[in-house]
Design a protein around this motif. Structure first.
Motif, PDB file in Angstrom:
ATOM      1  N   THR A  61       0.819  -1.208   0.000  1.00  0.00           N
ATOM      2  CA  THR A  61       0.000   0.000   0.000  1.00  0.00           C
ATOM      3  C   THR A  61       0.856   1.262   0.000  1.00  0.00           C
ATOM      4  OG1 THR A  61      -0.153   0.008   2.406  1.00  0.00           O
ATOM      5  CG2 THR A  61      -1.912  -1.118   1.214  1.00  0.00           C
ATOM      6  N   ALA A  62       2.130   1.143   0.236  1.00  0.00           N
ATOM      7  CA  ALA A  62       3.011   2.308   0.264  1.00  0.00           C
ATOM      8  C   ALA A  62       3.301   2.767  -1.157  1.00  0.00           C
ATOM      9  CB  ALA A  62       4.323   1.955   0.967  1.00  0.00           C
ATOM     10  N   PRO A  63       3.364   4.075  -1.374  1.00  0.00           N
ATOM     11  CA  PRO A  63       3.741   4.562  -2.709  1.00  0.00           C
ATOM     12  C   PRO A  63       5.123   4.043  -3.090  1.00  0.00           C
ATOM     13  CG  PRO A  63       2.916   6.354  -1.339  1.00  0.00           C
ATOM     14  CD  PRO A  63       3.076   5.151  -0.453  1.00  0.00           C
ATOM     15  N   GLU A  64       5.337   3.832  -4.370  1.00  0.00           N
ATOM     16  CA  GLU A  64       6.630   3.306  -4.820  1.00  0.00           C
ATOM     17  C   GLU A  64       7.700   4.391  -4.892  1.00  0.00           C
ATOM     18  OE1 GLU A  64       6.776   0.584  -8.066  1.00  0.00           O
ATOM     19  OE2 GLU A  64       4.813  -0.245  -7.556  1.00  0.00           O
ATOM     20  N   ASP A  65       7.310   5.605  -5.254  1.00  0.00           N
ATOM     21  CA  ASP A  65       8.266   6.695  -5.352  1.00  0.00           C
ATOM     22  C   ASP A  65       8.826   6.983  -3.956  1.00  0.00           C
ATOM     23  OD1 ASP A  65       9.410   9.132  -6.800  1.00  0.00           O
ATOM     24  OD2 ASP A  65       8.361  10.026  -5.075  1.00  0.00           O
ATOM     25  N   LEU A  93       5.578   9.789   6.979  1.00  0.00           N
ATOM     26  CA  LEU A  93       5.534  10.880   7.950  1.00  0.00           C
ATOM     27  C   LEU A  93       4.089  11.255   8.288  1.00  0.00           C
ATOM     28  CD1 LEU A  93       8.411  13.158   6.605  1.00  0.00           C
ATOM     29  CD2 LEU A  93       8.389  11.900   8.768  1.00  0.00           C
ATOM     30  N   GLN A  94       3.222  11.262   7.275  1.00  0.00           N
ATOM     31  CA  GLN A  94       1.816  11.587   7.520  1.00  0.00           C
ATOM     32  C   GLN A  94       1.163  10.536   8.412  1.00  0.00           C
ATOM     33  OE1 GLN A  94       0.404  14.562   6.383  1.00  0.00           O
ATOM     34  NE2 GLN A  94      -1.034  13.960   7.959  1.00  0.00           N
ATOM     35  N   LEU A  95       1.482   9.261   8.212  1.00  0.00           N
ATOM     36  CA  LEU A  95       0.949   8.205   9.081  1.00  0.00           C
ATOM     37  C   LEU A  95       1.376   8.411  10.530  1.00  0.00           C
ATOM     38  CD1 LEU A  95       1.478   4.968   6.934  1.00  0.00           C
ATOM     39  CD2 LEU A  95      -0.706   6.024   7.556  1.00  0.00           C
ATOM     40  N   LEU A  96       2.645   8.747  10.724  1.00  0.00           N
ATOM     41  CA  LEU A  96       3.144   8.981  12.084  1.00  0.00           C
ATOM     42  C   LEU A  96       2.473  10.191  12.726  1.00  0.00           C
ATOM     43  CD1 LEU A  96       6.938   8.309  11.457  1.00  0.00           C
ATOM     44  CD2 LEU A  96       5.320   6.830  12.660  1.00  0.00           C
ATOM     45  N   LEU A  97       2.332  11.258  11.975  1.00  0.00           N
ATOM     46  CA  LEU A  97       1.678  12.453  12.513  1.00  0.00           C
ATOM     47  C   LEU A  97       0.212  12.178  12.845  1.00  0.00           C
ATOM     48  CD1 LEU A  97       3.229  15.206  10.230  1.00  0.00           C
ATOM     49  CD2 LEU A  97       3.697  14.791  12.648  1.00  0.00           C
ATOM     50  N   ASN A  98      -0.474  11.474  11.959  1.00  0.00           N
ATOM     51  CA  ASN A  98      -1.881  11.148  12.221  1.00  0.00           C
ATOM     52  C   ASN A  98      -2.030  10.285  13.470  1.00  0.00           C
ATOM     53  OD1 ASN A  98      -2.688  12.585   9.976  1.00  0.00           O
ATOM     54  ND2 ASN A  98      -2.924  10.786   8.678  1.00  0.00           N
ATOM     55  N   ALA A  99      -1.135   9.334  13.647  1.00  0.00           N
ATOM     56  CA  ALA A  99      -1.207   8.456  14.824  1.00  0.00           C
ATOM     57  C   ALA A  99      -0.993   9.253  16.105  1.00  0.00           C
ATOM     58  CB  ALA A  99      -0.180   7.329  14.710  1.00  0.00           C
TER      59      ALA A  99
END
Length: 162
Positions: A15-19, A28-34
């Protein structure tokens, strides 16, 4: 270390972007959201947001602290801190005393200095992100800090002034 809702920060590589740049921004967005979700949960439990808890801790450590000094310590704008302090005074946590000859300066004091403040992270730890970072070795922390400083500089070049 306090749990951060593991499902919020776990992901499969499919599910992670390839770039690489997009993947890092996504991570980073996942960590901030958590951490935001965790902070909102703590706010519901204590009735106070983390910035308010930090403000109370600063005033507890330095009774008579001024609003401008508190803003500097919290890394927030003075008007943001002033707005954040109003509910704390209305709820009976803080007392703002006018000082100085012109009475414009405000000194902050806890209304009940001996009353324990709510713990921001009652599981026994500190804030989750700094605690997670503290678990890493120093060489990695120095490299991450240097690399994130480069990202910060690149971002500042892209953003308009103001």
């Amino acid at each position: 270390m306090p749990a951060l809702d593991p499902d919020a920060i776990r992901f499969s590589s499919s599910t992670a972007p390839e770039d690489p740049a997009e993947r890092l921004a996504w991570r980073l967005q996942l960590l901030l959201n958590a951490t935001r979700r965790h902070a909102r949960r703590r706010e519901r439990e204590t009735g106070l947001g983390l910035p308010q808890l930090r403000a109370l801790q600063c005033v507890q450590a330095r009774p008579g602290l001024g609003v401008n000094e508190l803003a500097r310590e919290l890394g927030l704008h003075q008007s943001t801190v002033s707005n954040m302090l109003r509910p704390l005074t209305m709820q009976g946590w803080l007392e703002a005393r006018r000082t100085g000859s012109d009475r414009r300066t405000v000194a902050l004091y806890l209304c009940e200095p001996d009353k324990p403040l709510p713990a921001p992270w009652p599981q026994g730890g500190s804030e989750p992100l700094p605690e997670a970072l503290a678990s890493l070795d120093e060489a990695l922390l120095r490299r991450l800090d240097a690399d994130l400083a480069r990202v910060q500089a690149a971002l500042l070049e892209l953003l308009p002034e103001g």
